[in-house]
Enzyme design. Structure first.
Site, PDB file in Angstrom:
ATOM      1  N   ARG A   1       0.826  -1.206   0.000  1.00 23.48           N
ATOM      2  CA  ARG A   1       0.000   0.000   0.000  1.00 23.48           C
ATOM      3  C   ARG A   1       0.862   1.259   0.000  1.00 23.48           C
ATOM      4  O   ARG A   1       2.066   1.218   0.240  1.00 23.48           O
ATOM      5  CB  ARG A   1      -0.899   0.017   1.251  1.00 23.48           C
TER       6      ARG A   1
ATOM      7  N   LYS B   1       2.021   1.943   7.395  1.00 20.78           N
ATOM      8  CA  LYS B   1       2.429   1.146   8.550  1.00 20.78           C
ATOM      9  C   LYS B   1       3.491   1.875   9.361  1.00 20.78           C
ATOM     10  O   LYS B   1       4.135   2.812   8.888  1.00 20.78           O
ATOM     11  CB  LYS B   1       2.969  -0.214   8.095  1.00 20.78           C
TER      12      LYS B   1
ATOM     13  N   TYR C   1      -0.474   4.146  10.943  1.00 19.81           N
ATOM     14  CA  TYR C   1      -0.805   3.112  11.922  1.00 19.81           C
ATOM     15  C   TYR C   1       0.447   2.825  12.740  1.00 19.81           C
ATOM     16  O   TYR C   1       1.525   2.583  12.177  1.00 19.81           O
ATOM     17  CB  TYR C   1      -1.236   1.815  11.220  1.00 19.81           C
TER      18      TYR C   1
ATOM     19  N   HIS D   1       0.110   0.980  16.293  1.00 20.86           N
ATOM     20  CA  HIS D   1      -0.133  -0.220  17.107  1.00 20.86           C
ATOM     21  C   HIS D   1       0.973  -0.401  18.147  1.00 20.86           C
ATOM     22  O   HIS D   1       1.590  -1.461  18.254  1.00 20.86           O
ATOM     23  CB  HIS D   1      -0.247  -1.457  16.208  1.00 20.86           C
TER      24      HIS D   1
ATOM     25  N   GLU E   1      -5.124   4.299  14.371  1.00 23.72           N
ATOM     26  CA  GLU E   1      -6.000   3.338  15.028  1.00 23.72           C
ATOM     27  C   GLU E   1      -6.664   3.853  16.305  1.00 23.72           C
ATOM     28  O   GLU E   1      -7.572   3.197  16.830  1.00 23.72           O
ATOM     29  CB  GLU E   1      -5.254   2.031  15.324  1.00 23.72           C
TER      30      GLU E   1
ATOM     31  N   ASP F   1     -19.748 -12.216  20.652  1.00 23.40           N
ATOM     32  CA  ASP F   1     -19.371 -10.907  21.190  1.00 23.40           C
ATOM     33  C   ASP F   1     -19.891 -10.827  22.624  1.00 23.40           C
ATOM     34  O   ASP F   1     -20.749 -11.629  23.030  1.00 23.40           O
ATOM     35  CB  ASP F   1     -19.976  -9.786  20.337  1.00 23.40           C
TER      36      ASP F   1
ATOM     37  N   ASP G   1      -1.959  -7.247  14.949  1.00 21.09           N
ATOM     38  CA  ASP G   1      -1.345  -5.917  15.065  1.00 21.09           C
ATOM     39  C   ASP G   1      -1.340  -5.414  16.498  1.00 21.09           C
ATOM     40  O   ASP G   1      -0.489  -4.608  16.873  1.00 21.09           O
ATOM     41  CB  ASP G   1      -2.102  -4.901  14.186  1.00 21.09           C
TER      42      ASP G   1
ATOM     43  N   VAL H   1      -0.783 -12.821   9.598  1.00 20.88           N
ATOM     44  CA  VAL H   1      -0.152 -11.755   8.813  1.00 20.88           C
ATOM     45  C   VAL H   1      -0.559 -10.407   9.394  1.00 20.88           C
ATOM     46  O   VAL H   1      -1.740 -10.128   9.602  1.00 20.88           O
ATOM     47  CB  VAL H   1      -0.559 -11.857   7.327  1.00 20.88           C
TER      48      VAL H   1
END
Length: 366
Positions: A15, A75, A94, A96, A118, A198, A270, A298
């Protein structure tokens, strides 16, 4: 503002943080855009389109970091980028942090300001910059899970939707948020027997109303998960606690409840992963087995469908990038309390409570 768009160098991260259209919008507002050569190639956006949008192309990642006051990425910076980040620089990507202490320590040492996609919230307390990639990852989790249920990939040899006279695969989705909903939609569309779990009864009621008849809802508890696992072929881990480490919903001991060849897809990797036996993998080497159970972990699932993901991500991030570049991060965050929640690190201090709590650090109010 001078804005830099580097090539993503994380393994198989195809990306790019801005489309040429996004660059054009920022240039139109008077900002200078420096784009590393080849940044958009793997997303289907050649250098010529960035040049036509008004960007200056630079050959090396060091050049981009060196010139830009604001870096926009997809990322988190990886280790070889740590020395390139400097004091006072703004990074919008992002991060994380809760799953990577080395990254956090490096960004604290750099003195940069880190705004994490995030943890940005909107007025409805949703996570608008996480939603588009969660939609992609949720849908792809079923696509990848179905692939690794195939016998040549080490799976049971089960077709997700079955055929007339043969029962379909059983899919358990842990988490009824954006990832879980999208995973359930795709699994149901393929004809699987789906259960989505949930802890929010209002959310389960809503999902029961809108999802197809082959999706059942389940209140999430250790007891209920253990009861489901012996009959489950594919488990999707889709649990998120914004900014914090994901809880382990399936422990190592619970793996023995799954039949050999079953598949776990941990979309929460992540944030540390929601299976105890999870560790990050890459698109180059996506799976490993523990006790005969395939783990797909992944850490950048949407990178495999880079063009779709880049378009969806730019749609969400561009309005925030415009505000940050036009007003400076302090004024932009004062005007938007939800964007303020995205600020995780400033000048060597942690400003996000969830990140600070994860590592036992002091959280300094912004």
């Amino acid at each position: 503002m001078i804005i830099g768009l580097p090539v993503e160098i994380k393994n198989n991260e195809n990306r790019v943080a801005l489309t040429p259209g996004g660059v054009k919008e920022l240039v139109k507002r008077g900002h200078q855009l420096y784009v590393q050569q080849g940044a958009g190639e793997n997303s289907g956006f050649p250098d010529t389109e960035y040049a036509a949008a008004g960007a200056v192309l630079l050959p090396a990642i060091e050049d981009v970091y060196g010139k830009a006051g604001m870096i926009i990425k997809v990322k988190e910076p990886i280790e070889q980028e740590y020395p390139l980040v400097r004091k006072g620089q703004l990074l919008f990507t992002y991060f994380h942090f809760a799953s990577e202490e080395r990254l956090l320590r490096a960004m604290l040492k750099s003195g940069a300001t880190c705004i994490a996609y995030e943890t940005v919230e909107n007025k409805d307390r949703q996570l608008p910059l996480l939603i588009p990639m969660s939609e992609v990852a949720g849908r792809m989790s079923i696509q990848e899970g179905a692939r690794f249920l195939e016998k040549p990939q080490g799976g049971k040899g089960i077709l997700l939707g079955g055929v007339p006279g043969v029962k379909p695969a059983k899919v358990l989705v842990l988490g009824g948020g954006v990832v879980g909903y999208n995973a359930a939609v795709v699994a149901a569309g393929a004809g699987a027997d789906v259960t989505i779990a949930d802890t929010s009864l209002p959310r389960l009621r809503y999902l029961a109303e809108i999802l197809p008849a082959n999706v059942k809802t389940l209140y999430s508890s250790t007891h209920h998960i253990e009861a489901e696992l012996p009959h489950t072929d594919l488990v999707i881990g889709a649990v998120l606690i914004a900014g914090a480490k994901a809880p382990h919903l399936i422990t190592r001991d619970m793996l023995k409840l799954l039949r050999k060849g079953s598949v776990l897809v941990d979309v929460a990797i992540d944030q540390g992963g929601c299976f105890e036996t999870s560790h990050p993998t890459t698109h180059t080497d996506p799976v490993y087995q523990v006790d005969g159970v395939t783990h797909y972990c992944v850490a950048n699932i949407p990178g495999a469908v880079a063009q779709t993901s880049t378009l969806a991500l730019t749609n969400a991030t561009l309005p925030y990038a415009v505000q940050l570049a036009g007003n400076g991060w302090q004024a932009a965050c004062e005007a938007d309390p939800g964007l303020k929640k995205g600020v995780n690190v400033v000048d060597g201090k942690v400003t996000c409570p969830a990140v600070a709590e994860t590592f036992g650090l002091t959280c300094v109010p912004l």
